[in-house]
Motif scaffolding. Structure first.
Motif, short mmCIF file in Angstrom:
data_model
loop_
_atom_site.label_atom_id
_atom_site.label_comp_id
_atom_site.label_asym_id
_atom_site.label_seq_id
_atom_site.Cartn_x
_atom_site.Cartn_y
_atom_site.Cartn_z
N LEU A 35 0.84 -1.19 0.00
CA LEU A 35 0.00 0.00 0.00
C LEU A 35 0.88 1.25 0.00
CD1 LEU A 35 -3.02 0.55 0.04
CD2 LEU A 35 -2.91 0.58 2.54
N VAL A 36 0.66 2.11 -1.00
CA VAL A 36 1.42 3.36 -1.07
C VAL A 36 0.83 4.39 -0.12
CG1 VAL A 36 2.17 5.23 -2.61
CG2 VAL A 36 2.01 2.88 -3.48
N THR A 37 -0.51 4.44 -0.07
CA THR A 37 -1.17 5.35 0.84
C THR A 37 -2.47 4.74 1.35
OG1 THR A 37 -2.21 7.53 1.09
CG2 THR A 37 -2.26 6.56 -1.11
N GLU A 38 -2.78 4.95 2.60
CA GLU A 38 -4.06 4.48 3.16
C GLU A 38 -5.18 5.45 2.85
OE1 GLU A 38 -3.82 3.93 7.35
OE2 GLU A 38 -2.31 2.35 7.21
N THR A 39 -4.82 6.69 2.48
CA THR A 39 -5.83 7.74 2.29
C THR A 39 -5.64 8.41 0.93
OG1 THR A 39 -4.38 9.24 3.51
CG2 THR A 39 -6.13 8.17 4.77
N PRO A 40 -6.12 7.76 -0.13
CA PRO A 40 -5.97 8.34 -1.46
C PRO A 40 -6.72 9.66 -1.59
CG PRO A 40 -6.81 6.09 -1.57
CD PRO A 40 -6.85 6.51 -0.15
N SER A 41 -6.21 10.52 -2.45
CA SER A 41 -6.88 11.80 -2.70
C SER A 41 -8.19 11.55 -3.46
CB SER A 41 -5.97 12.74 -3.47
OG SER A 41 -5.50 12.13 -4.64
N ALA A 42 -9.06 12.53 -3.42
CA ALA A 42 -10.43 12.37 -3.92
C ALA A 42 -10.48 11.89 -5.36
CB ALA A 42 -11.19 13.68 -3.76
N GLU A 43 -9.58 12.38 -6.20
CA GLU A 43 -9.66 12.00 -7.61
C GLU A 43 -9.28 10.54 -7.85
OE1 GLU A 43 -7.53 14.22 -6.38
OE2 GLU A 43 -5.53 13.98 -7.27
N LEU A 44 -8.74 9.88 -6.83
CA LEU A 44 -8.37 8.47 -6.98
C LEU A 44 -9.40 7.52 -6.37
CD1 LEU A 44 -4.59 8.78 -6.06
CD2 LEU A 44 -5.56 8.46 -8.34
N HIS A 45 -10.45 8.07 -5.76
CA HIS A 45 -11.40 7.21 -5.04
C HIS A 45 -12.10 6.21 -5.95
CE1 HIS A 45 -11.89 9.88 -1.20
NE2 HIS A 45 -10.64 9.56 -1.46
N GLU A 46 -12.58 6.69 -7.09
CA GLU A 46 -13.33 5.80 -7.98
C GLU A 46 -12.44 4.66 -8.48
OE1 GLU A 46 -15.49 7.94 -10.94
OE2 GLU A 46 -16.04 6.12 -12.04
N ALA A 47 -11.23 5.00 -8.90
CA ALA A 47 -10.31 3.97 -9.41
C ALA A 47 -9.92 3.00 -8.30
CB ALA A 47 -9.07 4.63 -10.00
N THR A 48 -9.80 3.51 -7.07
CA THR A 48 -9.44 2.65 -5.95
C THR A 48 -10.57 1.68 -5.63
OG1 THR A 48 -8.03 4.39 -5.05
CG2 THR A 48 -8.68 2.64 -3.54
N GLU A 49 -11.81 2.18 -5.68
CA GLU A 49 -12.98 1.31 -5.47
C GLU A 49 -13.01 0.21 -6.53
OE1 GLU A 49 -15.57 1.54 -3.26
OE2 GLU A 49 -15.77 3.64 -2.64
N GLU A 50 -12.72 0.59 -7.77
CA GLU A 50 -12.75 -0.39 -8.85
C GLU A 50 -11.65 -1.43 -8.66
OE1 GLU A 50 -14.57 2.51 -12.31
OE2 GLU A 50 -12.61 1.58 -12.65
N ALA A 51 -10.47 -0.98 -8.25
CA ALA A 51 -9.38 -1.92 -8.01
C ALA A 51 -9.76 -2.93 -6.93
CB ALA A 51 -8.11 -1.17 -7.62
N ALA A 52 -10.45 -2.45 -5.90
CA ALA A 52 -10.90 -3.35 -4.84
C ALA A 52 -11.90 -4.36 -5.40
CB ALA A 52 -11.51 -2.56 -3.70
N ASP A 53 -12.82 -3.87 -6.26
CA ASP A 53 -13.83 -4.77 -6.83
C ASP A 53 -13.19 -5.82 -7.74
OD1 ASP A 53 -15.84 -3.40 -5.56
OD2 ASP A 53 -16.40 -2.21 -7.32
N PHE A 54 -12.11 -5.42 -8.44
CA PHE A 54 -11.50 -6.32 -9.42
C PHE A 54 -10.47 -7.26 -8.81
CE2 PHE A 54 -12.99 -3.23 -12.73
CZ PHE A 54 -13.73 -4.14 -13.45
N CYS A 55 -10.06 -7.02 -7.58
CA CYS A 55 -9.08 -7.93 -6.97
C CYS A 55 -9.66 -9.34 -6.93
CB CYS A 55 -8.74 -7.46 -5.55
SG CYS A 55 -7.64 -8.62 -4.70
N PRO A 56 -8.96 -10.31 -7.48
CA PRO A 56 -9.53 -11.66 -7.62
C PRO A 56 -9.72 -12.38 -6.29
CG PRO A 56 -7.23 -11.64 -8.32
CD PRO A 56 -7.63 -10.21 -8.10
N VAL A 57 -9.07 -11.91 -5.24
CA VAL A 57 -9.19 -12.59 -3.94
C VAL A 57 -9.72 -11.66 -2.85
CG1 VAL A 57 -7.47 -14.36 -4.43
CG2 VAL A 57 -6.74 -12.16 -3.51
N SER A 58 -10.27 -10.53 -3.26
CA SER A 58 -10.86 -9.57 -2.31
C SER A 58 -9.89 -9.22 -1.17
CB SER A 58 -12.17 -10.13 -1.73
OG SER A 58 -13.09 -10.37 -2.75
N ALA A 59 -8.66 -8.91 -1.56
CA ALA A 59 -7.64 -8.57 -0.57
C ALA A 59 -7.60 -7.08 -0.24
CB ALA A 59 -6.27 -9.03 -1.07
N ILE A 60 -8.41 -6.29 -0.95
CA ILE A 60 -8.41 -4.84 -0.74
C ILE A 60 -9.72 -4.44 -0.07
CG2 ILE A 60 -8.33 -2.58 -1.87
CD1 ILE A 60 -6.88 -4.02 -4.23
#
Ligand code: SF4
Length: 65
Positions: A35-60
């Motif tokens: 993890l680079v940051t625990e608190t991403p800036s607002a413009e990264l929230h949507e992409a971060t949510e998507e990355a969590a959804d796409f993680c194949p083992v729900s590790a995020i």
């Protein structure tokens, strides 16, 4: 938004680091997520949510607004 990762569950697919390198990296030692940051800036929230959804083992986990 607050992000956490379960490195024990991560299988090192690397998709999160490819999608949002500002938030996730892949360890050069074991290939698992770092993890680079625990608190991403607002413009990264949507992409971060998507990355969590796409993680194949729900590790995020993403919590908070
Ligand atoms: S997408 Fe999931 S399994 Fe793949 S590197 Fe990221 S945390 Fe690990």
């Amino acid at each position: 938004m607050r992000v956490s990762v379960n490195r024990g569950r991560c299988v090192g697919s690397g998709s999160c680091a490819l999608a949002v390198p500002e938030v996730f990296e892949q360890s050069s030692k074991d290939g698992r997520v770092v993890l680079v940051t625990e608190t991403p800036s607002a413009e990264l929230h949507e992409a971060t949510e998507e990355a969590a959804d796409f993680c194949p083992v729900s590790a995020i986990t993403v919590t908070g607004p």
